[in-house]
Design a protein around this motif. Sequence first.
Motif, mmCIF file in Angstrom:
data_model
loop_
_atom_site.group_PDB
_atom_site.id
_atom_site.type_symbol
_atom_site.label_atom_id
_atom_site.label_comp_id
_atom_site.label_asym_id
_atom_site.label_seq_id
_atom_site.Cartn_x
_atom_site.Cartn_y
_atom_site.Cartn_z
ATOM 1 N N LEU A 115 46.000 93.151 59.593
ATOM 2 C CA LEU A 115 47.163 94.050 59.698
ATOM 3 C C LEU A 115 46.881 95.401 59.045
ATOM 4 C CD1 LEU A 115 50.166 91.661 59.015
ATOM 5 C CD2 LEU A 115 49.551 92.753 61.164
ATOM 6 N N GLU A 116 46.080 95.399 57.984
ATOM 7 C CA GLU A 116 45.753 96.638 57.292
ATOM 8 C C GLU A 116 44.917 97.566 58.168
ATOM 9 O OE1 GLU A 116 43.894 95.570 53.600
ATOM 10 O OE2 GLU A 116 45.564 94.267 53.039
ATOM 11 N N GLN A 117 44.261 97.035 59.188
ATOM 12 C CA GLN A 117 43.418 97.829 60.068
ATOM 13 C C GLN A 117 44.170 98.349 61.294
ATOM 14 O OE1 GLN A 117 39.876 95.594 61.013
ATOM 15 N NE2 GLN A 117 39.704 94.848 58.917
ATOM 16 N N TRP A 118 45.416 97.944 61.467
ATOM 17 C CA TRP A 118 46.193 98.393 62.625
ATOM 18 C C TRP A 118 46.416 99.891 62.556
ATOM 19 C CZ3 TRP A 118 50.719 94.839 64.451
ATOM 20 C CH2 TRP A 118 50.202 93.623 64.901
ATOM 21 N N PRO A 119 46.450 100.551 63.709
ATOM 22 C CA PRO A 119 46.744 101.990 63.730
ATOM 23 C C PRO A 119 48.133 102.255 63.163
ATOM 24 C CG PRO A 119 46.171 101.164 65.929
ATOM 25 C CD PRO A 119 46.246 99.991 65.033
ATOM 26 N N VAL A 120 48.262 103.355 62.457
ATOM 27 C CA VAL A 120 49.538 103.721 61.852
ATOM 28 C C VAL A 120 50.230 104.741 62.757
ATOM 29 C CG1 VAL A 120 50.625 104.747 59.821
ATOM 30 C CG2 VAL A 120 48.575 103.339 59.562
ATOM 31 N N GLY A 121 51.536 104.632 62.872
ATOM 32 C CA GLY A 121 52.289 105.615 63.637
ATOM 33 C C GLY A 121 53.065 105.001 64.775
ATOM 34 N N GLU A 122 53.602 105.861 65.590
ATOM 35 C CA GLU A 122 54.484 105.466 66.676
ATOM 36 C C GLU A 122 53.754 104.998 67.931
ATOM 37 O OE1 GLU A 122 58.019 105.804 66.721
ATOM 38 O OE2 GLU A 122 57.939 106.161 64.577
ATOM 39 N N HIS A 123 52.515 105.398 68.090
ATOM 40 C CA HIS A 123 51.792 105.125 69.336
ATOM 41 C C HIS A 123 51.425 103.649 69.452
ATOM 42 C CE1 HIS A 123 49.341 105.902 72.822
ATOM 43 N NE2 HIS A 123 48.329 105.292 72.256
ATOM 44 N N LEU A 124 51.905 103.006 70.493
ATOM 45 C CA LEU A 124 51.609 101.607 70.772
ATOM 46 C C LEU A 124 50.420 101.553 71.724
ATOM 47 C CD1 LEU A 124 52.368 98.576 70.719
ATOM 48 C CD2 LEU A 124 53.946 99.058 72.586
ATOM 49 N N GLU A 125 49.340 100.934 71.289
ATOM 50 C CA GLU A 125 48.151 100.852 72.132
ATOM 51 C C GLU A 125 48.209 99.600 73.000
ATOM 52 O OE1 GLU A 125 44.296 101.656 70.363
ATOM 53 O OE2 GLU A 125 45.335 102.495 68.626
ATOM 54 N N LEU A 126 47.908 99.792 74.285
ATOM 55 C CA LEU A 126 47.906 98.702 75.246
ATOM 56 C C LEU A 126 46.481 98.386 75.679
ATOM 57 C CD1 LEU A 126 50.773 99.933 77.598
ATOM 58 C CD2 LEU A 126 50.941 98.265 75.746
ATOM 59 N N HIS A 127 46.300 97.198 76.239
ATOM 60 C CA HIS A 127 45.053 96.887 76.933
ATOM 61 C C HIS A 127 44.887 97.962 77.993
ATOM 62 C CE1 HIS A 127 42.331 95.027 79.769
ATOM 63 N NE2 HIS A 127 42.057 94.069 78.883
ATOM 64 N N ARG A 128 43.677 98.393 78.237
ATOM 65 C CA ARG A 128 43.433 99.556 79.091
ATOM 66 C C ARG A 128 43.899 99.397 80.529
ATOM 67 N NH1 ARG A 128 37.615 99.776 81.226
ATOM 68 N NH2 ARG A 128 37.068 97.588 81.417
ATOM 69 N N MET A 129 44.230 98.196 80.968
ATOM 70 C CA MET A 129 44.652 98.039 82.359
ATOM 71 C C MET A 129 46.162 98.157 82.553
ATOM 72 S SD MET A 129 44.351 94.018 83.275
ATOM 73 C CE MET A 129 44.678 94.415 84.966
ATOM 74 N N PHE A 130 46.912 98.244 81.451
ATOM 75 C CA PHE A 130 48.366 98.308 81.536
ATOM 76 C C PHE A 130 48.880 99.714 81.264
ATOM 77 C CE2 PHE A 130 47.477 93.893 80.272
ATOM 78 C CZ PHE A 130 48.104 93.228 81.303
ATOM 79 N N TYR A 131 49.989 100.045 81.901
ATOM 80 C CA TYR A 131 50.689 101.277 81.548
ATOM 81 C C TYR A 131 52.135 100.925 81.235
ATOM 82 C CZ TYR A 131 52.380 101.529 86.418
ATOM 83 O OH TYR A 131 52.964 101.270 87.628
ATOM 84 N N LEU A 132 52.708 101.693 80.313
ATOM 85 C CA LEU A 132 54.001 101.393 79.715
ATOM 86 C C LEU A 132 55.147 102.053 80.475
ATOM 87 C CD1 LEU A 132 54.941 99.868 77.139
ATOM 88 C CD2 LEU A 132 54.939 102.074 75.983
ATOM 89 N N VAL A 133 56.200 101.272 80.699
ATOM 90 C CA VAL A 133 57.453 101.791 81.244
ATOM 91 C C VAL A 133 58.586 101.246 80.374
ATOM 92 C CG1 VAL A 133 56.578 101.940 83.617
ATOM 93 C CG2 VAL A 133 57.777 99.876 82.867
ATOM 94 N N ASP A 134 59.706 101.922 80.403
ATOM 95 C CA ASP A 134 60.862 101.420 79.666
ATOM 96 C C ASP A 134 61.337 100.119 80.290
ATOM 97 O OD1 ASP A 134 60.981 103.414 77.738
ATOM 98 O OD2 ASP A 134 62.187 104.721 79.012
#
Length: 148
Positions: A115-134
């Motif tokens: 958990l300490e290595q997780w990126p900090v901030g608002e940006h949620l990283e996805l697997h490269r094949m997915f794109y985010l929608v509401d």
Amino acid sequence: MRLWSISPGYLDRQGLLACWREALLAQAVLLGNTKGYRNHPQLIRFRQSLDPMSAIGTYLEGIHLEATSRGYHFDGSKIASGRLAEKSIVVTRGQAEYELQHLRNKLLMRSPEQLEQWPVGEHLELHRMFYLVDGPVEAWEVVGKSAT
């Protein structure tokens, strides 16, 4: 079976190994090489893609890439199919956030150092094949059930 929408970079060693094994199982199901797991809800989005075998191949490639970056030696020759363009399958924000919280709960117990290595901030990283929608958690998700 847990085929994460979030980036495999969030996964600890156990999670990455399990995801590789389970994605290989998903590939076997899509190839018709196994009788079990044929109706598993995690497979719905792969089956709904234009080319399910390329979709699972692209998914496996992302896991393989993360494993290689960590110095693991996953056998890439087990990936049976061609590739899709990155960001080819949609995932809802609710689903991605649910998965992130689900993984966070797992890591608190087995790999808090991850958990300490997780990126900090608002940006949620996805697997490269997915794109985010509401949207909410996906209808196929089994909410509350412990999954690997």
